[in-house]
Design a protein around this motif. Sequence first.
Motif, PDB file in Angstrom:
ATOM      1  N   ARG A 198      -5.909  -0.962 -10.061  1.00  0.00           N
ATOM      2  CA  ARG A 198      -5.310  -1.825  -9.045  1.00  0.00           C
ATOM      3  C   ARG A 198      -4.811  -3.129  -9.665  1.00  0.00           C
ATOM      4  N   VAL A 205      -3.268   2.843  -1.021  1.00  0.00           N
ATOM      5  CA  VAL A 205      -4.521   2.330  -1.593  1.00  0.00           C
ATOM      6  C   VAL A 205      -5.624   3.368  -1.450  1.00  0.00           C
ATOM      7  N   PHE A 244      -1.705   2.888  -6.555  1.00  0.00           N
ATOM      8  CA  PHE A 244      -1.504   1.455  -6.376  1.00  0.00           C
ATOM      9  C   PHE A 244      -0.059   1.038  -6.637  1.00  0.00           C
TER      10      PHE A 244
END
Length: 732
Positions: A575, A671, A676
């Motif tokens: 992420r 997500v 991401f």
Amino acid sequence: MTDFLLELRSEEIPARMQAKAREDLARLFAAELAKAGIEAGAIVTYATPRRLALIARDLPLETASVSEETKGPRTSAPPQALEGFLRKTGLTQDQLEDRDGIWFAVVEKPGRKTADVLAEAIPVIVRAFPWPKSMRWGAASASTESLRWVRPLQGIVALLGEEVVPCEIAGIASGSATLGHRFHHPGAITIGSAADYIEKLRACHVIVDQDERAGIIRDAAAKLAADAGLELIEDEGLVAENAGLTEWPVPLLGRFDEAFLSVPPEVIQLTARVNQKYFVCRGRDGKLANAFICTANIAASDGGAKIVEGNRKVLAARLSDAKFFYETDLKTRLEDQLPKLEKIVFHEKLGTVADKVERVAKLARWLVEEGIVKSSPQGGKDLASLAERAARLAKADLVTGMVGEFPELQGLMGGYYAAAQGEPKEVAEAIRDHYKPVGQGDDVPTAPVTVAVSLADKLDTIVSMFAVEPPTGSKDPFAVRRSALAVLNLVLLNDLRAEIGKVVQAAVGNFRNLDNPGDGKPNHFLTIAMMSNRLPDFFADRLKVQQREAGVRHDLIDAVFALGGEDDLVRLLARVKALQAFVGTEDGANLLTGYRRAANILKKEGWDAAQQSTSHPGLVPGSNAPQAPAPAEDWMPEQVRHDDLGYEPQPEEAALIAALDTAAPAAAAAVAAEDFEAAMAALATLRAPIDAFFEHVTVNDANREKRAARLALLARIRDAVHGVADFSKIEG
């Protein structure tokens, strides 16, 4: 301009101290010259076993005159103040300068001869030299005020140009004479100047330049090996050490008995390197050969035959000891060594090594059973049992004779013994490699059993040491930070999907009665709750350190951590990397600007979710959008949907609502799927609508209904972005 030569000749300087001594000599010399306003064009330093030398290029023959200015009292001050200032400066009143009602004394100091400056500086440098270990000698050593040097200082050469700089230290006067090689040219030689220093010593079998000596050793050793049909096993540390032990290096190749090759090659290499400073070679098959290369400090008349024979005998004695330890250790199974671990204290507050082994074995099994450490099918083998078996045997070699002689071989020898005693290959490899990675650049294990044992061992060390002696800013005696970095490397390289908090809880759970020992002894431990709370943050800090070196911004790690509930390190880092790529784009930078503008307005208006009124849950301009609270002072309808705002939204406002209705759920879904990049792409679609909204729409409209609806819209922007990261933590 001229050059200056300083040679400090002594008995043998340990090789390990020479590089630092050269740095210290240059630093101290430059500092002393700077005090007199002198700066050398260049400073070069050299070290051999018997001398430390410095050549300073382009020194002036005299220093420039300087003007020193001293501020005095005001001209209106009492006479006593002026009299005191005159006594201090040694001037008369008519020599002072009146500057805006204040007396100034200006004194012109003439320049000095550089030779005089050097004559004063040399004794200061010698007496202030910071050797790690030093000694006093001779009759003068009875006094603690006597000169200290690494070994007895025997001579000083100090030449500025062709002239001797006169000085004396502890009865040793400077001059222009030094000594050549101890055996080839033991007599005195006269140095004319810095220009002929290196070549005159070379003629007397002394190579002053340590880098040149290292090059001779490196090249000659490689050639000797190649001429014998072998390959030199390179070792730059050993090259430097041999260069520090010799003034006229002459590498020589010898052979040892092939019977010693039954000993593990690492043992032979360590024996040759540590005890004798020898290089070893490998054959064309890649296996260790029965050859060694020693470095003599003399060009022997017989070509070095007697030197080689003498070194062979010494090495044979060392290898005989190693062979004895190895064969003796093999007679005792590793599991039979385990009771001895009960007598080795791991830490006075944590019990014995046997206690640690028990904890590590349980944790290694748990890591496999929980699916954190996985592997391809093992052909019917029980991975959890293999991990537990390897963990139970991993420390057994600590009590063997070989590891007692060579502690550097712990783990490695256990792997050899396990393989020789019929343990499964996975177990032997795990025992061998479970200490890895030890430091930066070390190999990170990837074999599942090894990963489980290595991870369990390091987690246990971190938890146990955090309990009794947690690291501080200046103190980390048990290298807990290094263990944490090793854990991160294991997790990230092997893509281990685990919540670090859950893993820490499991490791902490292996310590029984931490909070209440029940034995009447003082409780030295942090509570389980404290460790469970503090350790995830500790790992987060270590992750920042590790990733900073990889070019990952620490504020982005903070931005993801700030959301809470994200301690799967693999997912977190994915992420963060996607976020870093995004904020580096124009869309990302503009979205960050828009987010900050929205967040600032919400903050100014007191729009805080923690203060949301249950009677006024807020606008929901989209069926699945998160609710946003209303300002406490504003009236807000119970439920107002997109279609019944109560007013006709401006085109830019409607466009932003529509964009959020699409982007927010798309980003949330991405997500959840751990895509991401797709989440960032979804957020990027908000950039243009947000820009247009702020350009054309007034948020704080006089109409309270419009104002409330638009603040809710800003809250939706904030909440959509926070689904990916807390953008308020991003710097810049």
